[in-house]
Each structure stands twice: as structure tokens, then as C-alpha cells.
Design a protein around this motif. Structure first.
Motif: not given
Length: 426
Positions: A71-75, A272-279, A281-284
Motif C-alpha cells: 500500500v506504499s504510495p510508490d508501489f 475486483l475492488p482491489i484491481m479497480r482501486a489500484y488502477e 491510484g488508491t491502495p486496497a
């Protein structure tokens, strides 16, 4: 003013051997001055090739990225980049990628758990070992499974597919795009067109573990609903990531199922919520992704999608390398397992041993020359053939000489094997 050293410290220092004392003083600065390798000077250790795919130096370097939180802002943007670039590789604009820690086998579980409900019908096109395995996976989730089995080295005919689809309602039809047990390449476009014509509600699932990034796959244009793969073949990344892309049609089917998903870890409802969040720009968080492998995947996908050669040129490079190796194999008396060159994979070759030779004659000699190949996998012909991979950087960067090394090693090993048996090559 001189600093007074307490007597207790003087007593302790006196117990340290002089040489050790010297090392404590003089080794520390050299350790502090050491610098990490840069991507430009990083080179992996010499090793046997291609086994079945080479991993580029820049990808291994990315895999050695310092460990960090998922969940790092860099990752977060790295994960998002991988999702977006995977769509480019599969030629889809709105397909939904799922990048989950696991092997390619997890892709089967995702399909069976999310798209099939107990008692529904699944049709598996069988061109080798992995058709049986996918069918077994469906059975574990309560599906009624039928298989259409091609003869060894062949593909299932369009007529047989049409007949099966007209005989009953199938929720999904699956096929192994390249079955690594036989080296057979199925016609993904034709299969999808047939399904669309005969049974448009049936979901078309492509097992692309041994084809993604080495064989052409146009997910949207051809009407493929699911492409599943893994990182350790055409994508050129160490193993450990299950990579899957689902059409919006497939996602809606999973969301409208009547019974609960019968897997916890493979559930798209969780992922699905995880993939959508990362795309976005939000960690999940649901389960921890393999952070370093995602960095490696980003490096590989960047090379594949953002630099030369283009994807079309990459596919052509695989065709040329495949033709080169298969032509030499033919000259050496090796027949292909695929019954027709038109259905032979471009990223690998499945080759029968020359008449008079067996595995122990050839494989150890290849290994001594630094070339790794795999023995037979299909149970009916297991001891009669072997498999060699030629995909990824091995064929895209001819300056490495990998393909020519494989060719030269095959030629030399066959000659040595025959010479040792005093067999005359006809």
C-alpha cells in the motif's frame, strides 16, 4: 583538550586482538562506501538456456527492488501500470485484469469458481495434457464437464465444436491456446467465431499460459471472454503471478450468479475492488500481492508495449525463430508432434527423437552444452519426444545468440549421439 577514555572502556579494548581491532576500524568505511548496482551495470550470472524462457537483466533487476509495503504510495502506480499495459498486450480496451499471487493454475480456479455454478455445463477442447487438467478443475467445482479430444498432435475440428454447442447449453467453452504437452496451437479466432455464431451466450475461455506475448491474441476483436496466463513464459518474468483478463460480459456473469462463489481466495467479488482501486491510484487490501514480482512485471510489460519491437513485430520474430528451429530439427530427422505445421506453436517446439535415439542420448548432451529442454509430458508419447522453448527475449533480441546456440547444440548433440552408437544417419 584531550578526551579522557573511561578505564572500563580501556579495559574492554585491551581484550580485543590487535588484528580484529584493525578490522573493526578499517572495514567499516569500505562497507559504507559500497553502492548498489545500477540497471545499466547489472548482469545475471551465466546459466543454461532457454529453459523455457530467458528473463531479461532489467526484469531481474526490477525484481530485486527493495521490499516495500503493497500500500506504499510508490508501489500503487506500479500495480496500476501493469493492469493498463496488460490490456495492450491482449488488445482489449475494457477487459478487467486480475493480477494475483499464484501460478497459472490459479487461473483455472478463477474461471471455475466465478463463472460456473454447480450443475452447469462446461465444454473443454482437448489438445493435450492441460485439457484434462482444466476439466478436472471444473469437476472440483461441481460443473458437468464434456471434453472434445483431438488426436495426439491435432486440433478439435470446427464441425465437432459446432455439433457439441448445438447439442446442449454450455456456460463456458475452454481451450488451451498452446498446449505445452504437444506444442499444438489452436485457432483462437476461429473457435471464438464459431461460439459466437452457434451459442453466443457461451463464454469463450482461452488458456494462454504458453501463448500470451508470443502468439497473437486479439481479445476484443475475436470475442474472447477470458484470457488466463502466468508470468514465467511469454511475459518473461519469474513465476509467481497468476495473470487473467476477463471481458465485461464475463464480469457481469460472475456478478449475477445465483449461488455463492465456491472459492474464497479466487473470488472476483474479493479481487475486483482491489484491481479497480489500484488502477485508480488508491491502495486496497484483500491479500498481499507479490510486490517484487509486480515490479518485474512492470519492467517486462514496459519493454513489450512501449519500445521496439512492436507487438506485431514481436509475433513475427517468434514465427521466424520457430521456423528456424523446426527446419533444423527436420534436417536432423526429428518430426514435430503437431500433425501440421499450420497448428504448431511459435513459442515452443515439441519434437520426436530421431529414429534410433532416446532421451538419455540427447538431453544430457544438450545440458552439457548449456541448453535446457524438457522431456515429454503427454502420457501416451512421453518417452518419444522432448520440448524446447523459444520465446521472449531469446527471439526478440537475436544479438544474444540464444536461438543459434540452441540450433548448434541440437546439431552437435544429435551427431555425437549417433556417433556414440555407430549408427549411420540415413
Amino acid at each position: 583538550m584531550a578526551t579522557r577514555i573511561p578505564s572500563s572502556v580501556r579495559t574492554f579494548c585491551a581484550t580485543i586482538p590487535r588484528r580484529r581491532h584493525f578490522q573493526l576500524i578499517h572495514r567499516s568505511p569500505s562497507f559504507l562506501e559500497r553502492k548498489m548496482s545500477t540497471k545499466q551495470d547489472f548482469k545475471q550470472e551465466p546459466h543454461k538456456i532457454p529453459g523455457p524462457i530467458e528473463v531479461a537483466d532489467e526484469v531481474l533487476f526490477a525484481n530485486a527492488h527493495p521490499s516495500m509495503s503493497h500500500v506504499s504510495p510508490d508501489f500503487v502506480p506500479v500495480f496500476g501500470d501493469c493492469i493498463r499495459m496488460l490490456r495492450e498486450v491482449l488488445f482489449t480496451t475494457d477487459g478487467q485484469p486480475f493480477l494475483i499471487a499464484g501460478s497459472g493454475t490459479l487461473g483455472w480456479d478463477q474461471v471455475a469458481a466465478n463463472l460456473i455454478e454447480p450443475g452447469e455445463n462446461a465444454l473443454v477442447l482437448h489438445t493435450g495434457y492441460f485439457g484434462d487438467s482444466f476439466a478436472e478443475c471444473f469437476g472440483a467445482y461441481g460443473a458437468n464437464v464434456d471434453q472434445l479430444k483431438a488426436e495426439i498432435g491435432g486440433v478439435v475440428s470446427q464441425a465437432d465444436i459446432e455439433k457439441a454447442l448445438k447439442s446442449k447449453k454450455y456456460k463456458v467453452i475452454t481451450f488451451t491456446h498452446v498446449d505445452t504437452s504437444t506444442g499444438v496451437l489452436s485457432d483462437a479466432k476461429l473457435i471464438a467465431e464459431t461460439v459466437k455464431k452457434v451459442s453466443p451466450d457461451t463464454l469463450t475461455v482461452l488458456d494462454g499460459v504458453c501463448s500470451v506475448a508470443s502468439e497473437e491474441i486479439r481479445m476484443d476483436a475475436w470475442g474472447i471472454d477470458v484470457v488466463l496466463t502466468a508470468t514465467q513464459k511469454g511475459l518473461g518474468v519469474p513465476p509467481g503471478l497468476s495473470v487473467l483478463c476477463a471481458s465485461q460480459k464475463a464480469v457481469k456473469v460472475s456478478e449475477s450468479r445465483k449461488s455463492p462463489v465456491t472459492s474464497y481466495y479466487a473470488s472476483w467479488k474479493k479481487w475486483l475492488p482491489i484491481m479497480r482501486a489500484y488502477e485508480k491510484g488508491t491502495p486496497a487490501y484483500f491479500a498481499t500481492p507479490p510486490v517484487n514480482l509486480v515490479y518485474a512485471l512492470q519492467a517486462s510489460l514496459t519493454t513489450i508495449t512501449k519500445s521496439k519491437p512492436t507487438l506485431e513485430e514481436r509475433f513475427e520474430a517468434h514465427r521466424r525463430a520457430s521456423q528456424r528451429i523446426k527446419a533444423v530439427a527436420k534436417q536432423l530427422g526429428m518430426k514435430q508432434v503437431p500433425l501440421d505445421p499450420a497448428i504448431a506453436a511459435n513459442g515452443m517446439s515439441a519434437l520426436y527423437y530421431p529414429h534410433g535415439l532416446v532421451a538419455s542420448d540427447l538431453l544430457p548432451r544438450l545440458a552439457q552444452k548449456g541448453v535446457v529442454v524438457a522431456g515429454g509430458l503427454h502420457s501416451a508419447i512421453k518417452d518419444k519426444y522432448f520440448r524446447v522453448g523459444h520465446m521472449g527475449i531469446t527471439v526478440v533480441d537475436p544479438s544474444r545468440g540464444d536461438v543459434e546456440k540452441v540450433v548448434a547444440s541440437l546439431e552437435a548433440s544429435v551427431a555425437e549421439a549417433f556417433a556414440s552408437k555407430e549408427v549411420v544417419v540415413e
